[in-house]
Design a protein around this motif. Structure first.
Motif, mmCIF file in Angstrom:
data_model
loop_
_atom_site.group_PDB
_atom_site.id
_atom_site.type_symbol
_atom_site.label_atom_id
_atom_site.label_comp_id
_atom_site.label_asym_id
_atom_site.label_seq_id
_atom_site.Cartn_x
_atom_site.Cartn_y
_atom_site.Cartn_z
ATOM 1 N N HIS A 259 -1.963 7.957 -8.561
ATOM 2 C CA HIS A 259 -2.021 6.499 -8.402
ATOM 3 C C HIS A 259 -3.237 6.046 -7.595
ATOM 4 C CE1 HIS A 259 1.945 5.757 -10.184
ATOM 5 N NE2 HIS A 259 2.349 6.845 -9.569
ATOM 6 N N ARG A 260 -4.089 7.000 -7.195
ATOM 7 C CA ARG A 260 -5.361 6.714 -6.501
ATOM 8 C C ARG A 260 -5.128 5.895 -5.226
ATOM 9 N NH1 ARG A 260 -9.906 5.577 -11.070
ATOM 10 N NH2 ARG A 260 -11.161 6.326 -9.325
ATOM 11 N N ILE A 261 -4.104 6.257 -4.496
ATOM 12 C CA ILE A 261 -3.720 5.474 -3.324
ATOM 13 C C ILE A 261 -4.781 5.531 -2.239
ATOM 14 C CG2 ILE A 261 -2.052 5.370 -1.425
ATOM 15 C CD1 ILE A 261 0.108 6.116 -3.435
ATOM 16 N N MET A 262 -5.378 6.710 -1.997
ATOM 17 C CA MET A 262 -6.398 6.823 -0.953
ATOM 18 C C MET A 262 -7.748 6.282 -1.402
ATOM 19 S SD MET A 262 -4.907 8.169 1.716
ATOM 20 C CE MET A 262 -6.165 8.928 2.753
ATOM 21 N N GLU A 263 -7.990 6.269 -2.685
ATOM 22 C CA GLU A 263 -9.260 5.738 -3.185
ATOM 23 C C GLU A 263 -9.242 4.215 -3.279
ATOM 24 O OE1 GLU A 263 -10.491 8.581 -6.693
ATOM 25 O OE2 GLU A 263 -8.345 8.704 -6.254
ATOM 26 N N ARG A 264 -8.068 3.664 -3.530
ATOM 27 C CA ARG A 264 -7.925 2.214 -3.654
ATOM 28 C C ARG A 264 -6.837 1.722 -2.706
ATOM 29 N NH1 ARG A 264 -7.817 2.124 -10.309
ATOM 30 N NH2 ARG A 264 -10.010 2.749 -10.633
ATOM 31 N N PRO A 265 -7.012 1.951 -1.413
ATOM 32 C CA PRO A 265 -5.936 1.604 -0.469
ATOM 33 C C PRO A 265 -5.641 0.112 -0.409
ATOM 34 C CG PRO A 265 -7.953 2.194 0.697
ATOM 35 C CD PRO A 265 -8.185 2.531 -0.739
ATOM 36 N N ASP A 266 -6.619 -0.724 -0.730
ATOM 37 C CA ASP A 266 -6.396 -2.173 -0.682
ATOM 38 C C ASP A 266 -5.375 -2.630 -1.712
ATOM 39 O OD1 ASP A 266 -8.583 -1.294 -2.402
ATOM 40 O OD2 ASP A 266 -8.748 -3.393 -2.993
ATOM 41 N N GLN A 267 -5.108 -1.796 -2.742
ATOM 42 C CA GLN A 267 -4.128 -2.137 -3.764
ATOM 43 C C GLN A 267 -2.723 -1.625 -3.427
ATOM 44 O OE1 GLN A 267 -5.558 -0.756 -7.567
ATOM 45 N NE2 GLN A 267 -7.576 -1.704 -7.321
ATOM 46 N N HIS A 268 -2.593 -0.910 -2.299
ATOM 47 C CA HIS A 268 -1.304 -0.294 -1.946
ATOM 48 C C HIS A 268 -0.956 -0.572 -0.480
ATOM 49 C CE1 HIS A 268 -1.487 2.002 -5.737
ATOM 50 N NE2 HIS A 268 -2.761 2.189 -5.453
ATOM 51 N N LEU A 269 -1.289 -1.740 0.001
ATOM 52 C CA LEU A 269 -1.140 -2.028 1.421
ATOM 53 C C LEU A 269 0.317 -1.966 1.886
ATOM 54 C CD1 LEU A 269 -3.728 -4.930 1.884
ATOM 55 C CD2 LEU A 269 -3.955 -2.527 2.541
ATOM 56 N N ARG A 270 1.233 -2.495 1.095
ATOM 57 C CA ARG A 270 2.644 -2.495 1.514
ATOM 58 C C ARG A 270 3.156 -1.071 1.668
ATOM 59 N NH1 ARG A 270 6.760 -6.238 -1.733
ATOM 60 N NH2 ARG A 270 5.321 -7.767 -0.810
ATOM 61 N N LEU A 271 2.862 -0.217 0.703
ATOM 62 C CA LEU A 271 3.301 1.175 0.774
ATOM 63 C C LEU A 271 2.665 1.890 1.957
ATOM 64 C CD1 LEU A 271 4.657 3.702 -0.423
ATOM 65 C CD2 LEU A 271 2.610 4.007 -1.848
#
Length: 390
Positions: free
Chosen positions: A226-238
């Motif tokens: 899910h590319r959480i570390m590459e796109r952290p701005d898209q996963h702020l709540r998590l």
């Protein structure tokens, strides 16, 4: 311990070029750089036990250092690195798939990488340090590369299923130590004795590290998908939930064992040891993931305004394997009986040494960044994995 990328699909059969260092995602590199401090703290504390023969809590400073290490370092930084390892393999899988590579080609590539990690790790163990993680990660890559193709729900279920056995292994070992009164064997004197000691201790520690790796590895693969570390701005709540629940949970879960190790809570029975160690292990996963999430949130805050400190920490993370090995060179020089033979028995002094060594590696990594030099260990692993560039 770090990964490489490409700048786009390549039509030829030549090995893909690594992504320029200044184009890499900040959060994974920043996490690796910061977590090398946690690794250093864990390693110097280990040497205080190997040299002193037991936990030294003779002063208040040593009690604080011991308790702090248990609550915030031991089995907290390691799960984060294991998760980042899984994350890196997921990145390689995704990028090579986007280039049109078939699964069999990618599987061979990752298994070859795993084999070379085992070679690096065993050499590291024999020559420098008995608690190597590279060989363990290499073995995980060999055995569990198929996890990269599993569904997300399956990855989460497997991680949950493995959690009790992982905690049980640590609990049983802790109970045995409590009953026998025997902990880790002391570090011997002499070149030959140390050469025999390191592989023997590694054989014991590797089992514990292996069972501790699978849960965060599987979750790291899921996060990489899910590319959480590459796109952290898209996963702020998590990320916020993981950081602000995981880190306090790890601290509280490690508190009973910290009080025991610091000599504040005495009279621990084998049953107590099993419970406190299992609790410490399980909550450590939450802490490791919480650290990664917190650093990703910091990376979001630093977006567009990176300073020299951030650049230096990211440079260290980009060369994490090189400086992980470099730390072990320092430990060998400081603590081996055939070198300086420093009698480190104070956890507080050990923590100071760890911070000093880590700061030195930050400065060296930044110097390499300014000169455009990649880490030699990363370059060697890449060349052995992909073959020479054409």
């Amino acid at each position: 311990m770090s990964h490489t990328s490409t700048s786009g699909p390549r039509a030829s059969g030549a090995p893909p070029r690594p992504l320029p260092l200044d184009r890499r995602s900040l959060a994974p590199d920043l996490a690796r750089g910061v977590m090398l401090l946690v690794i250093a703290l864990a390693h110097t504390h280990l040497f205080t036990v190997l040299i002193g023969g037991t936990e030294n809590t003779s002063t208040v400073a040593d009690q604080i250092a011991t308790a702090g290490t248990v609550m915030f370092v031991d089995l907290r930084g390691y799960p984060m690195f294991a998760a980042l390892f899984g994350y890196g393999l997921a990145q390689i899988h995704r990028r090579r798939s986007e280039q049109g590579r078939e699964w069999r080609w990618i599987r061979r590539l990752l298994r070859r990488r795993g084999l070379w990690l085992i070679v690096f790790g065993l050499a590291h163990t024999a020559l420098l340090f008995p608690a190597d993680i590279l060989a363990v990660y290499g073995l995980v890559a060999l055995l569990f590369v198929g996890a990269l193709r599993l569904r997300g729900r399956t990855l989460a279920i497997l991680a949950a299923v493995w959690l009790p056995p992982a905690a049980a292994v640590h609990a049983v070992i802790a109970a045995d130590d409590a009953m026998t009164g025997q902990g880790l064997p002391p570090l011997p004197d002499g070149v030959a004795d140390e050469l025999l000691f390191r592989p023997g201790l590694f054989a014991i520690l590797a089992v514990m590290m292996f069972v501790s790796t699978l849960v965060p590895f599987l979750l790291g693969v899921l996060a990489g998908r899910h590319r959480i570390m590459e796109r952290p701005d898209q996963h702020l709540r998590l990320l916020r939930a993981t950081a602000f629940i995981g880190i306090p949970l790890a601290a509280l879960g490690g508190l009973p064992l910290a009080l025991d190790k610091a000599g504040i809570w005495t009279g621990t029975t084998p049953g107590d040891a099993m419970v406190t160690t299992a609790l410490h292990q399980v909550t450590g996963y939450a802490g490791g993931l919480g650290y990664a999430a917190l650093i990703a949130l910091v990376a979001v805050g630093l977006s567009g305004r990176r300073g020299p400190v951030t650049d230096a920490l990211a440079a260290l993370g980009q060369r994490s394997m090189t400086f992980y090995l470099a730390q072990s060179v320092v430990w060998a020089v400081l603590f081996s009986s055939y070198t300086l033979h420093l009698q480190l028995t104070s956890p507080a002094v050990g923590a100071g040494i760890a911070v000093a060594v880590w700061l030195a590696t930050v400065l060296l990594a930044d110097l390499m960044r300014r000169r455009g030099a990649r880490g030699p260990a990363e370059a060697a692993l890449r060349r052995l994995t992909y073959g020479p560039s054409r």
